[in-house]
Design an enzyme around this catalytic site. Structure first.
Site, PDB file in Angstrom:
ATOM      1  N   HIS A  72      19.582  28.591  29.692  1.00 54.11           N
ATOM      2  CA  HIS A  72      20.579  28.493  30.755  1.00 54.11           C
ATOM      3  C   HIS A  72      19.858  28.513  32.100  1.00 54.11           C
ATOM      4  O   HIS A  72      18.977  29.336  32.330  1.00 54.11           O
ATOM      5  CB  HIS A  72      21.557  29.675  30.661  1.00 54.11           C
ATOM      6  CG  HIS A  72      22.513  29.777  31.813  1.00 54.11           C
ATOM      7  ND1 HIS A  72      22.369  30.692  32.833  1.00 54.11           N
ATOM      8  CD2 HIS A  72      23.633  29.061  32.111  1.00 54.11           C
ATOM      9  CE1 HIS A  72      23.367  30.546  33.698  1.00 54.11           C
ATOM     10  NE2 HIS A  72      24.140  29.565  33.280  1.00 54.11           N
ATOM     11  N   HIS A  74      20.244  26.203  41.936  1.00 53.74           N
ATOM     12  CA  HIS A  74      21.505  26.839  41.564  1.00 53.74           C
ATOM     13  C   HIS A  74      22.406  26.798  42.802  1.00 53.74           C
ATOM     14  O   HIS A  74      22.175  27.514  43.768  1.00 53.74           O
ATOM     15  CB  HIS A  74      21.257  28.281  41.114  1.00 53.74           C
ATOM     16  CG  HIS A  74      22.434  28.884  40.409  1.00 53.74           C
ATOM     17  ND1 HIS A  74      22.559  30.231  40.183  1.00 53.74           N
ATOM     18  CD2 HIS A  74      23.548  28.314  39.876  1.00 53.74           C
ATOM     19  CE1 HIS A  74      23.684  30.463  39.542  1.00 53.74           C
ATOM     20  NE2 HIS A  74      24.298  29.323  39.350  1.00 53.74           N
TER      21      HIS A  74
END
Length: 590
Positions: free
Chosen positions: A125, A170
């Site tokens: 992830h 991110h």
């Protein structure tokens, strides 16, 4: 070898690190197969190997002779030895060697010809992050590290960098971006160094059609013939890992679907339920989470997994049809409108990937357990950490495995007990990153019924685990690492992770003032789902006044355990194997 510990700043107390001799179990096995003689011949060792079904070591006379020669070469440092048999001490050396006598095999042994959806897949992830989810650096290095550890699914978040470039970061955080090209090159260089089975790149796409076209060109130029093209929207079955060896697969939504995705929040607030009978996670992990909570509030962070929520970064007037980009998608992702029941509906003519957060998975299994299993028999289910795991911690993966979810996405740069379980699961099948799902998750009854993860079952198998002794800490740790004034006081926790009914934890007695503790304690575990059970082992050093010190850990798939006396290597908190620290354990199925 001796060690001195200073007492009261004046006196020194000396302790000798003794060479561990054979424990009673080892002596009993040796004398039984050596038939009371002082030496064990290769023929007698072969009989032992055959009786204990040591397939990983082979069972022919040539295999036994090879082992005898290797022990004599290592232990006595002589290339050619006049005798070709083992003394009790030689036999003990063989059994306590993690290389010659491991607890599980290191070869791919499962059937790799089934469709890809029939396997659990080692999944990362936010694979580009070097640390926490809010302020760490993005890099190709953690991607390379994950691939070298056997991870087969890598996730990249794509964002515009100016008008004409693409970066990976991110979104909505303070993480420092990295160029997409660096991530792609890292994948290309390390994709197949550990495993030859396919690598899947999942993309979270925040790009305009123009930049999508650029990404398509970059991916095509980087991977060339390694890329696998497949129209999963018009097929009934996906190819197998064997057929896809050496291939790179892209998985994301077709561009237009981002506008159609549901923007509903799935409610991520609430406390982490990561603590169990094994205790709390390391304090440094908890304190980091507390500090990051403040950072998240200061930047008004909202977690987005765009496969579930849709992207708000598109100009809705765009047609969003980038054909060269769409052509790359081998596994289509997306969540249909209509709630969870519709999301889990199986289309006989299409294969797709659905992503759910860890909390939404729990709700889905509780209310639609059989539907989740039925969905995963053909389609792919990816589970991702809830957005409040700012410190890159992880969640308990067992509920995902029990429901057939192939991709349990984990923060590989984190650490903690959940990650140890994930690492343990994928030590199975030679560490190739693909583990075949047990038959009960794939079976369909005459009336269409499938396994229901909410139903309890009776024990199928009993595992006996005997903790015999340990050694190697004095070589991997400083003499004062555990205690300034005396040798360590070790104890072992042994237990099972798996189906709710199988969860257990037992503990040995503390052995005081010794670097080579001998426990000789046996524990029995009844297993209702042995196919998905993991044996958990942790060593701690007892401290009367402070928190006990960590002395090593491992997790092993019960289905792969070799019966008999085995040398079990231990790992540090991050899953790196110690050079010398190991346990001698005995496994028996009854």
């Amino acid at each position: 070898m001796g060690s001195s510990y200073r007492m009261c700043l004046i006196f020194k107390r000396k302790f000798r690190v003794t060479e561990p001799g054979p424990v009673n179990d080892v002596r009993d096995v040796f004398h039984r197969y050596a038939e009371g003689q002082a030496h064990m011949t290769p023929e007698q060792l072969q009989k032992l190997m055959a009786d204990e079904r040591r397939e990983d070591l082979g069972s022919s006379l040539e295999d036994a002779e090879r082992l005898v020669d290797e022990v004599l070469r290592r232990k006595h440092h002589i290339a050619k030895f006049t005798r070709r048999n083992l003394t009790l001490e030689d036999f003990n050396y063989l059994l306590f060697s993690t290389e010659l006598n491991p607890p599980i095999g290191d070869k791919v042994h499962q059937n790799m010809d089934a469709p890809l959806s029939h396997y659990f897949i080692f999944t990362g992830h936010n694979s580009y992050l070097t640390g926490n989810q809010l302020s760490s650096k993005c890099s190709g290095l953690p991607i390379a590290d994950a691939l070298r550890k056997g991870v087969r699914v890598v996730e990249l978040d794509l964002w515009p960098r100016g008008k004409d470039d693409v970066c990976v970061k991110h979104g909505g955080t303070l993480t420092k971006a990295v160029k997409l090209g660096k991530c792609l090159e890292s994948i290309k260089a390390h994709a197949f160094t550990t495993s030859k089975y396919p690598v899947i790149i999942t993309l979270e796409d925040h790009l305009t059609p123009k930049l999508q076209s650029k990404v398509a060109k970059m991916i095509t130029q980087t991977f060339g013939e390694m890329l696998y093209y497949h129209d999963s929207e018009s097929c009934k079955e996906f190819p197998s890992p064997e057929e896809l060896k050496g291939k790179i697969l892209i998985s994301t939504k077709p561009p237009k679907e981002y506008l159609e995705a549901n923007d509903a929040k799935d409610g991520e607030k609430g406390k982490d339920s990561d603590e169990d009978v094994w205790g709390k996670e390391p304090e440094e992990l908890i304190s980091t989470q507390s500090e990051l909570d403040k950072v998240s509030n200061s930047i008004n962070y909202i977690n987005q997994d765009d496969e579930e929520r849709g992207s708000r970064d598109f100009d809705t007037s765009c047609s969003l049809q980038a054909p060269e980009y769409k052509r790359l998608i081998a596994i289509h992702a997306g969540k249909p409108k209509g709630g969870l029941k519709m999301a889990l509906k199986v289309d006989p003519d299409k294969i797709r990937r659905l992503s759910l957060s860890e909390q939404l998975l729990e709700k889905a299994v509780a209310s639609h357990g059989a539907d989740v299993v039925r969905f995963t028999q053909k389609n792919f289910l990816r589970i991702y950490p809830k957005g409040t795991r700012f410190n890159s911690s992880n969640y308990k993966p067992q509920i995902g495995w029990m429901s057939g979810a192939q991709m349990i996405a984990f923060n590989m740069q984190g650490y903690g007990r959940a990650l140890w379980l994930m690492q343990g699961m994928f030590r199975a099948n030679g560490g190739c990153g693909y583990v075949k799902k047990p038959d009960f998750l794939m079976n369909v009854g005459p009336n269409g019924q499938v396994f229901d993860p909410n139903e309890n079952s009776s024990p199928k198998k009993t595992l006996k685990v005997k903790v015999l002794m340990g050694d190697g800490w004095h070589l991997d740790f400083k003499k004062t690492h555990f205690d300034l004034y005396s040798p360590p006081d070790f104890y072992v926790r042994v237990g099972i992770a798996g189906a709710p009914a199988d969860k257990a934890m037992e503990k040995t007695e503390v052995k005081y003032n010794t670097w080579t503790p001998i426990w000789n304690e046996e524990f029995t575990f009844k297993l209702t789902v042995p196919e998905l059970a993991l044996l958990r082992v942790e060593v701690h050093e007892y401290d009367n006044n402070e928190k006990d010190d960590f002395g090593g850990q491992t997790c092993l798939p019960v289905s792969e355990l070799r019966q008999g006396i085995r040398a079990v290597p231990l790992y540090n908190r991050k899953g790196v194997k110690y050079c010398s620290t190991r346990l001698l354990m005995r496994f028996e199925f009854v």
